[in-house]
Design an enzyme around this catalytic site. Structure first.
Site, PDB file in Angstrom:
ATOM      1  N   GLU A   1     -10.693   0.014  -1.459  1.00 31.77           N
ATOM      2  CA  GLU A   1     -10.598   1.198  -0.621  1.00 31.77           C
ATOM      3  C   GLU A   1     -11.407   2.381  -1.165  1.00 31.77           C
ATOM      4  OE1 GLU A   1      -7.084   2.766   1.041  1.00 31.77           O
ATOM      5  OE2 GLU A   1      -6.085   0.823   1.157  1.00 31.77           O
TER       6      GLU A   1
ATOM      7  N   CYS B   1      -5.204   6.538   8.087  1.00 30.28           N
ATOM      8  CA  CYS B   1      -4.597   5.547   7.178  1.00 30.28           C
ATOM      9  C   CYS B   1      -3.519   4.800   7.961  1.00 30.28           C
ATOM     10  CB  CYS B   1      -3.989   6.257   5.973  1.00 30.28           C
ATOM     11  SG  CYS B   1      -3.078   5.136   4.876  1.00 30.28           S
TER      12      CYS B   1
ATOM     13  N   ASN C   1       0.916  -1.164   0.000  1.00 30.53           N
ATOM     14  CA  ASN C   1       0.000   0.000   0.000  1.00 30.53           C
ATOM     15  C   ASN C   1       0.943   1.197   0.000  1.00 30.53           C
ATOM     16  OD1 ASN C   1      -2.395   1.223   2.471  1.00 30.53           O
ATOM     17  ND2 ASN C   1      -2.415   1.529   0.261  1.00 30.53           N
TER      18      ASN C   1
ATOM     19  N   HIS D   1     -15.485   1.427   7.508  1.00 32.71           N
ATOM     20  CA  HIS D   1     -15.182   0.113   6.922  1.00 32.71           C
ATOM     21  C   HIS D   1     -16.432  -0.753   6.953  1.00 32.71           C
ATOM     22  CE1 HIS D   1     -10.843   0.852   6.764  1.00 32.71           C
ATOM     23  NE2 HIS D   1     -11.054   1.568   7.849  1.00 32.71           N
TER      24      HIS D   1
ATOM     25  N   CYS E   1      -4.553  -2.682   3.692  1.00 34.27           N
ATOM     26  CA  CYS E   1      -5.258  -1.553   4.311  1.00 34.27           C
ATOM     27  C   CYS E   1      -5.133  -1.727   5.826  1.00 34.27           C
ATOM     28  CB  CYS E   1      -6.717  -1.552   3.876  1.00 34.27           C
ATOM     29  SG  CYS E   1      -7.694  -0.207   4.584  1.00 34.27           S
ATOM     30  N   GLY E   2      -4.410  -0.803   6.455  1.00 32.64           N
ATOM     31  CA  GLY E   2      -4.133  -0.940   7.883  1.00 32.64           C
ATOM     32  C   GLY E   2      -5.362  -0.700   8.749  1.00 32.64           C
ATOM     33  N   THR E   3      -6.077   0.382   8.472  1.00 35.48           N
ATOM     34  CA  THR E   3      -7.302   0.640   9.235  1.00 35.48           C
ATOM     35  C   THR E   3      -8.318  -0.466   8.954  1.00 35.48           C
ATOM     36  OG1 THR E   3      -8.030   2.084   7.412  1.00 35.48           O
ATOM     37  CG2 THR E   3      -7.077   3.153   9.369  1.00 35.48           C
ATOM     38  N   GLY E   4      -8.286  -0.981   7.707  1.00 33.39           N
ATOM     39  CA  GLY E   4      -9.193  -2.075   7.357  1.00 33.39           C
ATOM     40  C   GLY E   4      -8.873  -3.345   8.116  1.00 33.39           C
TER      41      GLY E   4
HETATM   42  N1  LIG Z   1      -8.777   4.910   1.498  1.00 34.50           N
HETATM   43  C1  LIG Z   1      -8.965   5.039   2.941  1.00 34.50           C
HETATM   44  C2  LIG Z   1      -7.742   5.739   3.550  1.00 34.50           C
HETATM   45  C3  LIG Z   1      -6.505   4.873   3.488  1.00 34.50           C
HETATM   46  C4  LIG Z   1      -6.689   3.656   4.343  1.00 34.50           C
HETATM   47  C5  LIG Z   1      -5.685   2.545   4.118  1.00 34.50           C
HETATM   48  N2  LIG Z   1      -4.735   2.759   3.058  1.00 34.50           N
HETATM   49  C6  LIG Z   1      -4.997   2.182   5.407  1.00 34.50           C
HETATM   50  O1  LIG Z   1      -3.864   1.676   5.367  1.00 34.50           O
HETATM   51  O2  LIG Z   1      -5.633   2.348   6.488  1.00 34.50           O
HETATM   52  C7  LIG Z   1     -10.200   5.899   3.235  1.00 34.50           C
HETATM   53  O3  LIG Z   1     -10.587   6.704   2.373  1.00 34.50           O
HETATM   54  O4  LIG Z   1     -10.719   5.760   4.355  1.00 34.50           O
END
Ligand SMILES: N[C@H](CCC[C@H](N)C(=O)O)C(=O)O
Length: 281
Positions: free
Chosen positions: A215, A74, A11, A166, A224-227
């Protein structure tokens, strides 16, 4: 304008130090993000990260998706930011306080005995579960294993916010997950007034899951870390996993723990510098 290209499990992000004028005073970063993130006409990236001074934390950041939109948080990006400011002495501490739209987020640098950075552990704060916090329309309360009509399909979803929204969809075979077909439909579903990230999850065991992501504002990414954090919270709420889980993403694994004692989610993973360059504005 100098930049550094970094990634967290594929990412990938462009990082720019905007702590001094003239960059500090620019107001067109959304347009610049689209230009820089373009994978044919620009540098290429899932997002643009900007470093600013802060009067309430060590630094303030802005993260912009490749479509120019600005998410609240993010996870992979903040690990890259932490390594960037640590290795350049911008913040001469391992525990770095970052002022974000999701509040103060705290990455901690991990080093080996030689002092080389081997990873970053991030205190991602508490998950938000009430519908108005996602945000998601519908009766107030957590949205766990709820039915969502998507076109003529009925999909069961679990919604979790880590500052950004999410929508989790559990599948039996991750390799068959409709990431690029169902993902974009759910991203813009009217149930999510701020749109949403869409995670497809296959539970492997109480401490392992596979996850693929579409995303918000970036499309399919390798991680995706938050994911991944949202995935563990949702999996615990559904009774599928324990609180300490390895989330296997296309780009590699993230180690996530939702601690019972303080309700905070911790994410541990890599942050890698790929190249540096100069971008003509
Ligand atoms: N596209 C996501 C932000 C980046 C999240 C993702 N890249 C991560 O690592 O958390 C959003 O609009 O909420």
């Amino acid at each position: 304008m100098e930049f550094v290209k970094m990634h967290g499990l594929g990412n990938d992000f462009i990082i720019v130090n905007a702590m001094e004028p003239p960059l500090l005073d620019r107001t067109d970063w959304e347009e610049i993000a689209v230009r820089m993130c373009d994978r044919h006409y620009g540098i290429g990236g899932d997002g643009l990260i900007l470093v600013f001074p802060s009067d309430k934390a060590d630094i303030r950041w802005r993260i912009l998706n490749s479509d120019g939109s600005e998410p609240e948080m993010c996870g992979n990006g903040i690990r890259c930011l932490a390594r960037y400011v640590y290795e350049r002495g911008i913040v001469a501490k391992r525990r770095i306080e970052v002022d974000t739209l999701a509040g103060i987020i705290i990455p901690e640098i991990i080093t080996d005995e030689a002092g080389a950075v081997t990873g970053v552990c991030v205190d991602m704060g508490e998950p938000r579960l009430q519908r108005h916090q996602i945000p998601m329309v519908g009766p107030e309360g957590p949205a766990v294993n709820q039915e969502l009509a998507v076109g003529d399909e009925a999909v069961r979803v679990t919604a979790v916010s880590m500052g950004n929204p999410h929508c989790l969809i559990y599948v039996n075979d991750i390799d068959q997950a409709p990431v690029t077909t169902l993902g974009p439909k759910v991203e813009v579903h009217p149930a999510f007034p701020a749109k949403t990230n869409v995670e497809f999850v296959q539970v492997v065991s109480p401490d392992e899951v596979q996850m693929r992501v579409w995303e918000r504002g970036a499309g399919p990414t390798l991680a995706c870390g938050t994911g991944a954090c949202a995935t563990v919270v949702g999996s615990v709420l559904n009774g599928y996993t324990d609180r300490k889980v390895t989330v296997h993403l296309a780009g590699g694994p993230l180690h996530i723990e939702w601690r019972e004692e303080n309700n905070r989610v911790y994410m541990t993973g890599p942050a890698v510098e790929v190249f540096r360059g100069d971008f003509p504005l």
